[in-house]
Design an enzyme around this catalytic site. Structure first.
Site, PDB file in Angstrom:
ATOM      1  N   LYS A   1       0.795  -1.222   0.000  1.00 19.59           N
ATOM      2  CA  LYS A   1       0.000   0.000   0.000  1.00 19.59           C
ATOM      3  C   LYS A   1       0.831   1.276   0.000  1.00 19.59           C
ATOM      4  CE  LYS A   1      -4.232  -1.698   0.012  1.00 19.59           C
ATOM      5  NZ  LYS A   1      -5.186  -1.433  -1.074  1.00 19.59           N
TER       6      LYS A   1
ATOM      7  N   SER B   1      -3.128 -13.184   3.361  1.00 24.26           N
ATOM      8  CA  SER B   1      -3.516 -12.764   2.009  1.00 24.26           C
ATOM      9  C   SER B   1      -2.409 -13.074   1.002  1.00 24.26           C
ATOM     10  CB  SER B   1      -3.900 -11.283   1.986  1.00 24.26           C
ATOM     11  OG  SER B   1      -2.773 -10.475   2.154  1.00 24.26           O
TER      12      SER B   1
END
Lengths: 99, 299
Positions: free
Chosen positions: B39, B256
């Site tokens: 991110k 994830s």
């Protein structure tokens, strides 16, 4: 002794779109049992095939994580609130926000 | 420090995919970014785009609804550039996350836990509507600078690091920025590269940052015409693979990340044994923020 179970947004489609439900229950396990009896479609989202709470499902009584209490045997009392929260911190907005 | 965002290593997964000897599995190790996750790329890109357009100026506060990796990236970049950061997050966010964000100087606005991310987003809208001149709201779900960061950086890095040998790109859909941006650029470079998007197999799941598109709000930046295929992954299968990656590869990654590799295995299962493939995915972050989860102690 009614306790209130809060139903998180991603599970509401399997619970008649309800955001909460109340049950008479002496423990967290009993309350979740009533919840998944009333809304059968919820069961596979909350429990594994052998009846254990799925690993990413965190359950709180008021603000206490039942993992650090007596897990599913954690006693409940009148007016308690049970929350079901998946262990994802970031989260994503759901359809409810759009509506 | 912000120059250190991007150019992450491409790791070769050596052992856990051995049942597919004709396939090379590679993953971008995004925890090498200074904020610890993929991110950092879109957060920096959205902030730079805001500075370029004038939407972000001195005296404004960066605001968004996120308790995840994007929040950490905003807080880190905001601190480094001298902009205040305000984050709305549900009470249900972990104590550890709140501590990280607060340590980086972000102001936290806590919203009701049972309203989840929806409640936090509503709060941001309310605050911004009251005094729009005070805030810069990047909105990662709608901001093209999100996917453009992957178009400019992630895809080109993968192309160079595989010496243009990549045959498949596999990535999850969250905001969809990683998949959309990387796929668009890879298809420019070689239209034959097959791009596969991943989703959780149910609306209620434990894969941070992943979106179950049928039940979630579709992000404005998402383009459903891009994927050659879309596959589903289960949280429990990802948990099993997290442990294998740690014990067999020495890679301590997030659920994830393991789920992304599971998607690669599903793709590999469809490749003829006589063929050869180089499948690349993105490991969004390491296990460091997930060590408190129950699955580590369960069989």
């Amino acid at each position: 002794m009614p306790v209130k179970v809060m139903i998180p947004s991603p599970l509401r489609p399997y619970a008649g779109k309800r955001d909460s439900a109340e049950f008479n229950a002496r423990t967290v396990g009993e309350a979740l049992g009533h919840l998944t009896t009333e809304f059968g479609d919820l069961r596979k989202h909350l429990f594994t095939e052998d009846g254990k709470l799925r690993s990413f499902v965190n359950v709180y009584v008021n603000d206490e994580d039942i993992r650090y209490l007596a897990k599913e045997n954690t006693p409940t009392k009148d007016g308690d609130t049970i929350s079901i929260i998946p262990s994802i911190a970031g989260g994503v907005p759901t359809m409810e926000l759009a509506s | 420090m912000l120059d250190r965002i991007g150019n992450t290593p491409l790791l070769r997964i050596e052992r856990v995919g051995q049942e597919f000897p004709n396939v090379e599995f590679c993953a971008k190790a995004e925890w090498f970014n200074p904020g610890g996750s993929v991110k950092d790329r879109p957060a920096l890109s959205m902030i730079q785009a805001g500075l370029a357009s004038g939407a972000l100026q001195r005296g404004k506060t960066i605001i968004d609804a996120t308790s995840g990796n994007t929040g950490i990236a905003y807080a880190m970049i905001g601190a480094a550039l001298g902009f205040p950061v305000q984050l709305c997050l549900p009470d249900s966010a972990s104590h550890e996350r709140k501590r990280i964000l607060a340590a980086l100087g972000a102001e936290l606005v806590i919203t009701a836990g049972d309203e989840g991310t929806d409640g936090a987003i509503r709060k941001v809208h309310e605050i911004v509507e009251q005094s729009p001149e005070k805030y810069f709201y990047p909105d990662q779900y709608s901001n093209p600078a999100n996917w453009q960061s992957h178009y400019r950086t992630t895809a080109n890095e993968i192309w160079q690091q595989t010496s243009s040998r990549i045959t498949h790109f596999v990535a999850a859909l969250g905001t969809s920025g990683t998949f959309v941006g990387t796929t668009r650029r890879l298809k420019d470079l070689n239209p034959a590269i097959r791009c596969v998007s991943l989703q959780p197999d149910a609306s209620f799941h434990g894969l941070e940052g992943w979106k179950h598109m049928p039940t979630a709000i579709r992000p404005a930046i998402y383009d459903d015409a891009l994927a050659d295929e879309n596959l589903e992954v289960s949280t429990e299968d990802a948990y099993q693979l997290v442990k294998r990656l740690a014990r067999e590869e020495g890679l301590l990654v997030s659920p994830s990340a393991a789920a992304a590799l599971l998607g690669c295995f599903k793709v590999a299962a469809g490749i003829p044994k006589t063929g050869h493939a180089v499948i690349v995915t993105v490991f969004a972050d390491s296990a460091s923020k997930y060590l408190n989860e129950r699955f580590w102690d369960e069989e």
